[in-house]
Each structure stands twice: as structure tokens, then as C-alpha cells.
Design a protein around this motif. Structure first.
Motif, short mmCIF file in Angstrom:
data_model
loop_
_atom_site.label_atom_id
_atom_site.label_comp_id
_atom_site.label_asym_id
_atom_site.label_seq_id
_atom_site.Cartn_x
_atom_site.Cartn_y
_atom_site.Cartn_z
N HIS A 71 0.72 -1.16 0.06
CA HIS A 71 -0.04 -0.10 -0.01
C HIS A 71 0.69 1.34 -0.21
O HIS A 71 0.54 2.43 0.61
CB HIS A 71 -0.93 -0.15 1.09
CG HIS A 71 -1.81 -1.11 1.25
ND1 HIS A 71 -2.78 -1.36 0.37
CD2 HIS A 71 -1.84 -2.25 1.98
CE1 HIS A 71 -3.49 -2.33 0.53
NE2 HIS A 71 -2.82 -3.13 1.74
N GLY A 73 1.49 3.53 -2.25
CA GLY A 73 1.12 4.33 -3.12
C GLY A 73 0.05 5.24 -2.20
O GLY A 73 -0.08 6.44 -2.17
N GLN A 74 -0.92 4.73 -1.38
CA GLN A 74 -1.74 5.26 -0.61
C GLN A 74 -0.91 5.97 0.45
O GLN A 74 -1.31 7.16 1.14
CB GLN A 74 -2.62 4.21 -0.04
CG GLN A 74 -3.59 3.70 -0.91
CD GLN A 74 -4.78 2.59 -0.41
OE1 GLN A 74 -4.34 2.08 0.82
NE2 GLN A 74 -5.57 2.43 -1.21
N GLU A 77 0.63 9.30 -0.66
CA GLU A 77 -0.24 10.45 -0.60
C GLU A 77 -0.78 10.85 0.77
O GLU A 77 -0.85 12.12 1.04
CB GLU A 77 -1.62 10.08 -1.37
CG GLU A 77 -1.32 9.59 -2.69
CD GLU A 77 -0.69 10.77 -3.52
OE1 GLU A 77 -1.21 11.81 -3.39
OE2 GLU A 77 0.16 10.49 -4.58
N LYS A 78 -0.95 9.77 1.90
CA LYS A 78 -1.24 10.40 2.90
C LYS A 78 -0.05 11.21 3.90
O LYS A 78 -0.09 11.97 4.46
CB LYS A 78 -1.66 9.18 3.85
CG LYS A 78 -3.05 8.60 3.42
CD LYS A 78 -3.41 7.75 4.37
CE LYS A 78 -4.84 7.12 3.80
NZ LYS A 78 -5.33 5.97 4.70
#
Length: 93
Positions: A71, A73-74, A77-78
Motif C-alpha cells: 500500500h 501508493g496510498q 499520498e497520506k
């Protein structure tokens, strides 16, 4: 590991790395995966510049260590949102 080479050349940068988790009595050795988001700000932009801030920029990294890289990629962003909000305060970096 969290501050990559050349991090001073950009406002925001990401690094990916691995760590080795040593074996224990009940668990074999394994890998851990890390992602860091580095951000910098001109120290002159700080609202209350502490005396120990002697350089022209302030750099900080927020790091996440996980046992699975699926994860990223997520997480990227966070992390970007978190570090942007942190630096937008321009206080107590």
C-alpha cells in the motif's frame, strides 16, 4: 535513511527502504519496509524561530514502517498531506 541524498534540492521528497527484523525465539527473521516523506522550509519562514535553528532551512521526515509494501501508493499520498499540514503551521518544527 529517512533523509535521502539531495533532499535539500526539493520541497518534498520520498524515500523507500527495507530493514531487517531479527529472528526471535518464536519468529524467523523477516523484512520490514519503510517509506519516508521529507519536506523542507526556509527557517526564515518559521513563526517563532528557536535559537537552535541555525541553518537556512529546516528539514524533517515522517516515516512509516510496515511489514508489507503493498500500500505504498496510498501511504505516499497520506504522508504528503501530513507533512504539508505540519509544515504549513510554520511553528515548532
Amino acid at each position: 535513511m529517512a533523509l535521502s541524498d539531495g533532499a535539500h534540492t526539493s520541497t518534498e521528497d520520498f524515500s523507500y527502504f527495507t530493514l531487517r527484523r531479527e529472528a526471535t525465539l518464536d519468529q524467523s527473521a523477516t523484512s520490514l519496509f519503510g517509506i519516508s516523506c521529507t519536506r523542507q522550509l526556509a527557517s526564515s519562514e518559521l513563526i517563532d524561530r528557536p535559537a537552535d535553528v541555525t541553518r537556512s532551512t529546516v528539514q524533517k521526515a515522517v516515516v512509516v514502517i510496515t511489514d508489507s509494501p503493498h500500500h505504498f501508493g496510498q501511504l505516499r499520498e497520506k504522508l504528503s498531506v501530513v507533512t504539508k499540514a505540519w509544515f504549513a503551521q510554520r511553528y515548532d518544527l
